[in-house]
Scaffold this motif. Structure first.
Motif, short mmCIF file in Angstrom:
data_model
loop_
_atom_site.label_atom_id
_atom_site.label_comp_id
_atom_site.label_asym_id
_atom_site.label_seq_id
_atom_site.Cartn_x
_atom_site.Cartn_y
_atom_site.Cartn_z
N VAL A 254 0.28 4.04 2.54
CA VAL A 254 -0.46 4.39 3.77
C VAL A 254 -1.42 5.55 3.53
CG1 VAL A 254 1.36 3.57 5.37
CG2 VAL A 254 1.29 5.97 4.71
N GLY A 255 -1.19 6.30 2.44
CA GLY A 255 -2.06 7.43 2.11
C GLY A 255 -3.51 6.99 1.91
N HIS A 256 -3.71 5.75 1.48
CA HIS A 256 -5.09 5.29 1.25
C HIS A 256 -5.90 5.30 2.54
CE1 HIS A 256 -8.43 3.41 -0.69
NE2 HIS A 256 -8.42 2.41 0.17
N LEU B 103 -5.57 -10.79 3.21
CA LEU B 103 -4.83 -9.91 4.11
C LEU B 103 -3.97 -8.97 3.27
CD1 LEU B 103 -3.60 -12.48 6.81
CD2 LEU B 103 -5.67 -11.05 6.84
N ALA B 104 -4.00 -7.68 3.58
CA ALA B 104 -3.21 -6.73 2.77
C ALA B 104 -2.39 -5.82 3.67
CB ALA B 104 -4.13 -5.89 1.89
N HIS B 105 -1.15 -5.60 3.25
CA HIS B 105 -0.31 -4.61 3.95
C HIS B 105 -0.69 -3.21 3.45
CE1 HIS B 105 3.36 -2.37 5.03
NE2 HIS B 105 3.29 -3.14 6.11
N HIS B 106 -0.37 -2.20 4.29
CA HIS B 106 -0.69 -0.81 3.94
C HIS B 106 0.00 -0.33 2.67
CE1 HIS B 106 -2.81 0.05 7.65
NE2 HIS B 106 -1.81 -0.39 8.37
N TYR B 107 1.03 -1.03 2.20
CA TYR B 107 1.75 -0.58 1.02
C TYR B 107 1.16 -1.15 -0.28
CZ TYR B 107 5.58 0.69 4.29
OH TYR B 107 6.35 1.20 5.30
N GLN B 108 0.04 -1.84 -0.18
CA GLN B 108 -0.57 -2.36 -1.40
C GLN B 108 -1.35 -1.26 -2.13
OE1 GLN B 108 -0.31 -6.09 -2.42
NE2 GLN B 108 1.44 -5.06 -1.48
N GLU B 109 -1.58 -1.49 -3.42
CA GLU B 109 -2.40 -0.55 -4.21
C GLU B 109 -3.76 -0.38 -3.52
OE1 GLU B 109 -1.40 0.96 -6.82
OE2 GLU B 109 0.36 -0.20 -7.45
N ALA B 110 -4.34 0.81 -3.67
CA ALA B 110 -5.62 1.11 -3.02
C ALA B 110 -6.70 0.09 -3.39
CB ALA B 110 -6.07 2.51 -3.42
N ILE C 178 -6.46 -3.02 -4.01
CA ILE C 178 -6.27 -4.27 -3.26
C ILE C 178 -6.70 -4.05 -1.81
CG2 ILE C 178 -4.57 -5.92 -2.38
CD1 ILE C 178 -3.10 -5.74 -5.01
N GLN C 179 -6.28 -2.93 -1.23
CA GLN C 179 -6.67 -2.62 0.16
C GLN C 179 -8.19 -2.60 0.29
OE1 GLN C 179 -4.69 0.46 2.38
NE2 GLN C 179 -2.99 0.57 0.95
N GLU C 180 -8.86 -2.05 -0.72
CA GLU C 180 -10.33 -1.93 -0.67
C GLU C 180 -11.01 -3.30 -0.60
OE1 GLU C 180 -12.83 0.61 -0.60
OE2 GLU C 180 -11.04 1.47 0.32
#
Ligand code: 13P
Ligand code: SF4
Length: 309
Positions: free
Chosen positions: A240-242, A23-30, A32-34
Motif C-alpha cells: 500500500v506504500g506505493h 487489475l492489481a491489488h494494493h499488495y502487488q509490486e510497484a 505491476i501497480q504502475e
C-alpha cells in the motif's frame, strides 16, 4: 542496431491484442501497480471484474480474487501470473468442515470472508470483504446465529463493532497481519509520537486497540490521504506504500515488520512478477476454470453482498 523490447512494452502490446484489463491489488509490486488499469481493494476489484466487457481479465492478486472475478464474469478468460498465489486464510478453511457445519446447523447463517475458496463460497449464505464485513453482519436478522469464517481477527473485530453475541468465529489467520506484534507498534509509536496508527482488521486485537483508523487497504489509503496528520504507522502489507507515496508525497509512512518473515510483505501476493504477467498474457495460463454448477452456487452469496449499498 535494434533496441531490445522491454517486458513492459511486451505486456502493453499483449494487453491490447488480448483485449485485456489488468487489475492489481494494493499488495502487488510497484511495477505491476504502475501498469495496471485499476488498483484496488478486494471489493473494488470484484466490482471492476464483474463490469468488464473485454475478453481477458489479467488478475494481479491472489487466486481467490481471480476465482471471484471468474464467478462474477464467467464468459471472460481470467488469468493470474502465478498459480501458487494462494492465501493463508483460504488454506485454513477446507470445504468439508464447512459442509459438515452446514448440515449440523441448517438454520445458522454462514458469512464468509472473500478470502475463501470458490468451494467454500458455494456453501456460504453471504460473503463479505474487510470493507463491508460489519455492514454484512448487521444485515442479518439479530435472532439468527452467524458462523463467520475464516479470519478470527476480522471476526472478533466485527463482533466488537456489531455487539452481536450469537456469532461463532472460525480460527483462521492471515500470516502477514496476525503476526504483527503489538510491542513493535508501541516501540514505533514511541519513536514517532505524532504519527497516527492505521490498521487492517486482520491485525490482532492488541494492535487494533491502538489504531486511530481501521479499514480495508483502499480505506486506509483514503484515510491517510485525506487526514490532516502528516505521519502514519501503517499496519498492513507494505504494498500500500506505493499508492500512499504517490497520492501523499509530503507525508511520512512507517511500516512495522511482523514476526513471521520480519517484513510486512505477503509471500503469496509477491509471487507475481512482470515476467510471469507477460507469460500469462502470452499463453493465457494459468487460467481460472470452475465448473458451471459451482460458479452458479458461489454467485448467490457474492450477489447478496454486492447488492448491499
Ligand atoms: P482488502 O480487501 O482490504 O484489499 O484486503 C485483502 C487482503 O487480502 C488483506 O490481507
Ligand atoms: Fe491472504 Fe494475508 Fe496475503 Fe491477504 S495478506 S492475501 S489475507 S495471506
Amino acid at each position: 542496431m535494434l533496441a531490445t523490447r522491454t517486458i513492459v512494452e511486451d505486456i502493453l502490446e499483449l494487453k491490447q491484442e488480448r483485449r485485456a484489463i489488468l487489475l492489481a491489488h494494493h499488495y502487488q509490486e510497484a511495477e505491476i501497480q504502475e501498469l495496471a488499469d485499476w488498483v484496488g481493494d478486494s471489493l473494488e476489484l470484484a466490482r471492476k471484474a464483474r463490469d468488464f466487457e473485454g475478453d481477458v481479465i489479467a488478475f494481479c492478486g491472489v487466486w481467490f480474487m481471480a476465482e471471484t472475478a471468474k464467478v462474477l464474469n464467467p464468459t471472460r478468460t481470467v488469468i493470474v501470473p502465478d498459480r501458487e498465489a494462494s492465501c493463508s486464510l483460504v488454506e485454513s478453511c477446507a470445504v468439508e468442515p464447512v459442509r459438515a457445519y452446514r448440515q449440523r446447523h441448517p438454520d445458522h447463517v454462514i458469512v464468509s470472508y472473500i478470502n475463501t475458496s470458490v468451494e467454500v463460497k458455494a456453501e456460504s449464505d453471504i460473503l463479505c470483504t474487510s470493507r463491508n464485513a460489519v455492514q454484512v453482519v448487521n444485515s442479518i436478522p439479530p435472532e439468527k446465529t452467524v458462523l463467520f469464517l475464516p479470519d478470527q481477527n476480522l471476526g472478533n473485530y466485527v463482533q466488537r463493532q456489531t455487539g452481536r453475541c450469537n456469532m461463532k468465529i472460525w480460527q483462521g489467520t492471515c500470516i502477514v497481519h496476525a503476526t504483527f506484534p503489538a510491542r513493535r507498534v508501541v516501540a514505533t509509536r514511541s519513536e514517532h509520537p505524532d504519527a497516527l496508527i492505521v490498521a487492517h482488521p486482520e491485525c490482532p486485537q492488541a494492535v487494533l486497540d491502538m489504531a486511530d483508523f481501521i479499514g480495508s487497504t483502499s480505506a486506509i489509503i483514503d484515510y491517510c490521504v485525506r487526514s490532516d496528520a502528516r505521519e502514519f504507522i501503517v499496519m498492513t502489507e507494505s504494498g500500500v506504500g506505493h499508492s500512499l507515496r504517490k497520492l501523499a508525497p509530503d507525508k511520512i509512512f512507517h511500516f512495522v515488520a511482523n514476526e513471521n518473515c520480519n517484513c510486512s510483505e505477503c509471500p503469496y501476493m509477491r509471487l507475481n512478477t512482470l515476467e510471469k504477467l507477460r507469460d500469462a498474457l502470452q499463453n493465457l495460463e494459468p487460467r481460472v476454470e470452475i465448473a458451471e454448477d459451482l460458479m452458479r452456487r458461489a454467485r448467490v452469496p457474492l450477489d447478496r453482498m454486492l447488492a448491499l449499498r
